[in-house]
Design an enzyme around this catalytic site. Structure first.
Site, PDB file in Angstrom:
ATOM      1  N   ILE A 261     -59.005  48.838  14.190  1.00 51.62           N
ATOM      2  CA  ILE A 261     -59.841  49.115  12.895  1.00 51.62           C
ATOM      3  C   ILE A 261     -61.392  48.761  13.060  1.00 51.62           C
ATOM      4  CG2 ILE A 261     -59.692  47.746  10.817  1.00 51.62           C
ATOM      5  CD1 ILE A 261     -56.877  47.597  10.827  1.00 51.62           C
TER       6      ILE A 261
ATOM      7  N   GLY B 177     -41.269  33.252  40.171  1.00 49.47           N
ATOM      8  CA  GLY B 177     -41.719  33.416  38.549  1.00 49.47           C
ATOM      9  C   GLY B 177     -40.456  33.628  37.702  1.00 49.47           C
TER      10      GLY B 177
ATOM     11  N   GLU C 157     -43.383  31.830  29.912  1.00 49.47           N
ATOM     12  CA  GLU C 157     -42.006  31.187  29.479  1.00 49.47           C
ATOM     13  C   GLU C 157     -40.776  32.296  29.215  1.00 49.47           C
ATOM     14  OE1 GLU C 157     -41.762  28.132  26.724  1.00 49.47           O
ATOM     15  OE2 GLU C 157     -43.920  27.396  27.238  1.00 49.47           O
TER      16      GLU C 157
END
Length: 390
Positions: free
Chosen positions: A346, A137, A372
């Site tokens: 909220i 990875g 990425e």
């Protein structure tokens, strides 16, 4: 408030027109359906077809190869609008524009560009990018997929993980080792290959069951004795990893634009809700605690967008932008997590429910700190640039 959230700045007429076109498309064709597509883990193919008809899948490709030949800032403005409507659609658009097409443009032969890049620019061929593997990875240079030389070309074997558009693309740019087992040369032993997905030996795994961006197709792909002729090698043998890193600089800017789009939508929902929700006899927008949250959200979004567009301008000017791209991606990823988390706060208990949009936006946001290049990897890149003596 609309101007702060909507990136109305010193844009050219062309940039403003394309931004408005993308915004109108997202509001009419994406936003009303995003929650359903998330639940169904799929968006209809005609969405991509419509975007292709508008030219949004060939934005960075020169006109000589049937693209629009636009600058990076204009592309990011459009991508932000698409992400504001639906993050899943945006990642499909972003990967296609930033990774496989740019690698072909920079490193392909004229014959390869004629054969593959032109149909990609026209939207006739959806692209994907395959670098990561189950055991490779962040340490992508340790990948194991192997390309063995034959008399006529190459034979690929191996597995790739987390490939966006892996099950829907018509072409994948895949990285594989071209060194032999006994002569491992790390990153220098990796080459890039143009892999049409209709080739025998290209196999697609089941779609991943993801936390967010659930409507985007993400799969493992497998190469099983996949034969390619010599003209499927992209660029020079052994340079594929370098090409991939160069492309990821542009890809990270696209990810930053996606973050801005998701964050902007979360902020807009939070503002609307704060004006409507009543507690203790008045709307919660009257409370300083809520006002400060909204102020911080808007400020962080504006700062992230400014950094992103500065990195894009430097890229278009031909400057070295690896660190700038990493800073833009790092800031945007952490910004969008803070903004969407505050939006959920909220909304209170309602924000935790799938009947309300901020829950989905928070899930969509998380992967931006991971794919990425994780936030940790971005910090490594930035620090290396700062400490470099060259």
């Amino acid at each position: 408030m609309t101007e702060i959230a909507g990136a109305a700045g010193l844009l050219t007429d062309t940039q403003r027109q394309i931004q408005e076109l993308a915004r109108d498309f997202a509001r009419e064709n994406l936003a009303p359906h995003a929650a359903r597509w998330d639940a169904e883990k799929h968006f209809p193919p005609e969405v991509i077809r419509k975007l292709c008809e508008l030219g949004f899948f060939g934005m960075l490709i020169p006109e000589e190869y049937d693209g629009l030949g636009l600058d990076t800032v204009t592309y990011l403005l459009a991508l932000e609008e698409i992400a504001a409507g639906d993050g899943s659609t945006a990642i499909s658009m972003g990967v296609h524009n930033s990774l496989p097409t740019q690698m072909l443009l920079r490193h392909g032969t004229e014959a390869q560009k004629e054969r593959w890049l032109k149909p990609m620019a026209r939207g006739e061929l959806l692209g994907a990018f395959a670098l990561s593997e189950p055991e490779a990875g962040s340490d992508a240079a340790s990948l194991r997929a192997q390309a063995a030389r034959t008399a006529d070309g190459w034979v690929l074997n191996g597995a790739k993980a987390w490939v966006t558009n892996g099950g829907t693309a018509g072409l994948v740019i895949a990285m594989a080792r071209t060194d032999r087992e006994g002569e491992r040369r790390g990153a220098r032993g990796i080459s890039a290959f143009i892999v049409p997905t209709d080739m025998p030996g290209y196999l697609v795994g089941k779609p991943e069951d993801k936390m967010g961006l659930r409507a985007s197709n993400t799969t493992s792909v497998y190469f099983q004795d996949l034969s390619l002729s010599a003209d499927h090698l992209l660029g020079e043998e052994g340079s594929g990893f370098i090409y991939a890193l160069q492309a990821l600089d542009g890809g990270r800017l696209g990810v930053g634009a996606q973050a801005c789009g998701i964050a902007r939508t979360a902020l807009e929902h939070a503002v609307t809700y704060a004006r409507q929700r009543r507690q203790f006899g008045e709307v919660i927008a009257e409370y300083q605690a809520i006002q400060f949250k909204l102020a911080d959200m808007a400020t962080e979004l504006a700062a992230s967008r400014a950094l992103l567009h500065e990195a894009a301008r430097r890229r278009d000017a031909g400057d070295k932008t690896a660190a700038w791209a990493s800073m833009a991606k790092l800031h945007a990823g952490e910004m969008v997590m803070r903004v969407t988390t505050e939006a959920v706060q909220i909304f209170g208990g309602y924000g935790y429910m799938r009947d309300y949009p901020v829950e989905r936006l928070m899930r969509d946001a998380k992967v931006i700190t991971i794919y990425e290049g994780t936030s940790e990897i971005q910090r490594v890149i930035i620090a290396r640039e700062l400490l470099s003596t060259t």
